[in-house]
Design a protein around this motif. Structure first.
Motif, PDB file in Angstrom:
ATOM      1  N   VAL A   1       0.845  -1.188   0.000  1.00  0.00           N
ATOM      2  CA  VAL A   1       0.000   0.000   0.000  1.00  0.00           C
ATOM      3  C   VAL A   1       0.881   1.239   0.000  1.00  0.00           C
ATOM      4  O   VAL A   1       1.681   1.441   0.913  1.00  0.00           O
ATOM      5  CB  VAL A   1      -0.922   0.032   1.239  1.00  0.00           C
ATOM      6  CG1 VAL A   1      -1.909   1.187   1.135  1.00  0.00           C
ATOM      7  CG2 VAL A   1      -1.636  -1.284   1.405  1.00  0.00           C
ATOM      8  N   GLY A   2       0.734   2.052  -1.030  1.00  0.00           N
ATOM      9  CA  GLY A   2       1.448   3.322  -1.105  1.00  0.00           C
ATOM     10  C   GLY A   2       0.615   4.402  -0.445  1.00  0.00           C
ATOM     11  O   GLY A   2      -0.527   4.647  -0.834  1.00  0.00           O
TER      12      GLY A   2
ATOM     13  N   SER B   1       1.971  -4.770   3.362  1.00  0.00           N
ATOM     14  CA  SER B   1       3.128  -3.911   3.613  1.00  0.00           C
ATOM     15  C   SER B   1       2.728  -2.494   3.237  1.00  0.00           C
ATOM     16  O   SER B   1       1.857  -2.290   2.387  1.00  0.00           O
ATOM     17  CB  SER B   1       4.331  -4.348   2.769  1.00  0.00           C
ATOM     18  OG  SER B   1       4.818  -5.597   3.190  1.00  0.00           O
ATOM     19  N   VAL B   2       3.349  -1.521   3.890  1.00  0.00           N
ATOM     20  CA  VAL B   2       3.031  -0.124   3.619  1.00  0.00           C
ATOM     21  C   VAL B   2       4.311   0.627   3.280  1.00  0.00           C
ATOM     22  O   VAL B   2       5.383   0.304   3.780  1.00  0.00           O
ATOM     23  CB  VAL B   2       2.300   0.546   4.808  1.00  0.00           C
ATOM     24  CG1 VAL B   2       0.933  -0.057   5.011  1.00  0.00           C
ATOM     25  CG2 VAL B   2       3.125   0.446   6.080  1.00  0.00           C
TER      26      VAL B   2
ATOM     27  N   VAL C   1      -1.509  -1.247  -4.048  1.00  0.00           N
ATOM     28  CA  VAL C   1      -2.715  -0.454  -3.822  1.00  0.00           C
ATOM     29  C   VAL C   1      -2.295   1.001  -3.634  1.00  0.00           C
ATOM     30  O   VAL C   1      -1.470   1.303  -2.773  1.00  0.00           O
ATOM     31  CB  VAL C   1      -3.489  -0.941  -2.576  1.00  0.00           C
ATOM     32  CG1 VAL C   1      -4.768  -0.136  -2.392  1.00  0.00           C
ATOM     33  CG2 VAL C   1      -3.794  -2.435  -2.675  1.00  0.00           C
ATOM     34  N   VAL C   2      -2.859   1.889  -4.457  1.00  0.00           N
ATOM     35  CA  VAL C   2      -2.550   3.317  -4.376  1.00  0.00           C
ATOM     36  C   VAL C   2      -3.834   4.121  -4.485  1.00  0.00           C
ATOM     37  O   VAL C   2      -4.856   3.610  -4.936  1.00  0.00           O
ATOM     38  CB  VAL C   2      -1.576   3.768  -5.491  1.00  0.00           C
ATOM     39  CG1 VAL C   2      -0.203   3.143  -5.316  1.00  0.00           C
ATOM     40  CG2 VAL C   2      -2.131   3.463  -6.874  1.00  0.00           C
TER      41      VAL C   2
ATOM     42  N   VAL D   1      -2.276  -3.654 -10.086  1.00  0.00           N
ATOM     43  CA  VAL D   1      -2.363  -2.393  -9.362  1.00  0.00           C
ATOM     44  C   VAL D   1      -3.837  -2.073  -9.148  1.00  0.00           C
ATOM     45  O   VAL D   1      -4.626  -2.146 -10.084  1.00  0.00           O
ATOM     46  CB  VAL D   1      -1.682  -1.247 -10.147  1.00  0.00           C
ATOM     47  CG1 VAL D   1      -1.862   0.090  -9.427  1.00  0.00           C
ATOM     48  CG2 VAL D   1      -0.221  -1.542 -10.388  1.00  0.00           C
ATOM     49  N   LEU D   2      -4.164  -1.726  -7.914  1.00  0.00           N
ATOM     50  CA  LEU D   2      -5.515  -1.281  -7.597  1.00  0.00           C
ATOM     51  C   LEU D   2      -5.441   0.204  -7.264  1.00  0.00           C
ATOM     52  O   LEU D   2      -4.739   0.595  -6.329  1.00  0.00           O
ATOM     53  CB  LEU D   2      -6.080  -2.057  -6.402  1.00  0.00           C
ATOM     54  CG  LEU D   2      -7.415  -1.541  -5.834  1.00  0.00           C
ATOM     55  CD1 LEU D   2      -8.535  -1.661  -6.879  1.00  0.00           C
ATOM     56  CD2 LEU D   2      -7.777  -2.287  -4.566  1.00  0.00           C
ATOM     57  N   ALA D   3      -6.139   1.021  -8.037  1.00  0.00           N
ATOM     58  CA  ALA D   3      -6.203   2.459  -7.769  1.00  0.00           C
ATOM     59  C   ALA D   3      -7.527   2.741  -7.079  1.00  0.00           C
ATOM     60  O   ALA D   3      -8.593   2.547  -7.653  1.00  0.00           O
ATOM     61  CB  ALA D   3      -6.092   3.250  -9.061  1.00  0.00           C
ATOM     62  N   VAL D   4      -7.442   3.181  -5.831  1.00  0.00           N
ATOM     63  CA  VAL D   4      -8.617   3.492  -5.045  1.00  0.00           C
ATOM     64  C   VAL D   4      -8.946   4.968  -5.221  1.00  0.00           C
ATOM     65  O   VAL D   4      -8.110   5.833  -4.968  1.00  0.00           O
ATOM     66  CB  VAL D   4      -8.371   3.181  -3.542  1.00  0.00           C
ATOM     67  CG1 VAL D   4      -9.579   3.558  -2.710  1.00  0.00           C
ATOM     68  CG2 VAL D   4      -8.003   1.717  -3.353  1.00  0.00           C
ATOM     69  N   LYS D   5     -10.142   5.257  -5.666  1.00  0.00           N
ATOM     70  CA  LYS D   5     -10.547   6.641  -5.907  1.00  0.00           C
ATOM     71  C   LYS D   5     -10.692   7.366  -4.564  1.00  0.00           C
ATOM     72  O   LYS D   5     -11.387   6.899  -3.671  1.00  0.00           O
ATOM     73  CB  LYS D   5     -11.850   6.704  -6.678  1.00  0.00           C
ATOM     74  CG  LYS D   5     -12.158   8.089  -7.189  1.00  0.00           C
ATOM     75  CD  LYS D   5     -13.149   8.032  -8.309  1.00  0.00           C
ATOM     76  CE  LYS D   5     -13.318   9.425  -8.852  1.00  0.00           C
ATOM     77  NZ  LYS D   5     -13.404   9.466 -10.277  1.00  0.00           N
TER      78      LYS D   5
END
Length: 142
Positions: free
Chosen positions: A9-10, A36-37, A109-110, A137-141
């Protein structure tokens, strides 16, 4: 969607990181995956190094220490035990790719602002992560 065993997670450590981390935690729990972060800091020399004839290393170190404190606080607040908690210095997309490869991550995840127009043409961190990742890659709005 398949299952994932290790999520990276970024986080930018702003208030907008909250929904990104919550989504990643929910996914990790649902898939019994490690999490992990990472928080990335752009080196001051990228921004000011050529224009200012001073040593910025002490300031950079202070920024890294403050980021570590903030990241540890976020980890404690969410009661997670990450497999890794990294403060990286460099380009965010490049560092996420590098860390994902080093830690055998299978989902990054970003957060994404869903920009349009000129901002979309100029690119974004989420776009940079997407177009260079060796994994999903998962882009969370946000």
């Amino acid at each position: 969607m398949g299952t994932y065993s290790h999520l990276l997670v970024g986080l930018d450590l702003s208030s907008e990181s909250e929904p990104v981390l919550q989504k990643a935690i929910a996914l990790a729990k649902a898939m019994n995956a490690d999490i992990s972060v990472v928080h990335t800091i752009e080196p001051l020399t990228f921004t000011y190094g050529a224009d200012m004839p001073i040593d910025l290393s002490e300031t950079q170190q202070i920024m890294e220490e403050q980021a570590r404190i903030r990241l540890d606080k976020v980890i404690d607040e969410h009661q997670i035990t990450p497999k890794a908690a990294v403060i990286a210095v460099g380009n965010t997309a490049h560092e996420l790719h590098r860390i994902a490869d080093e830690h055998n991550v299978d989902l990054i995840v970003v957060g994404s602002h869903g920009r349009h127009g000129l901002a979309l043409l100029l690119g974004s961190t989420a776009n940079g992560v997407l177009h260079g990742a060796n994994t999903d890659v998962l882009a969370v709005k946000v």
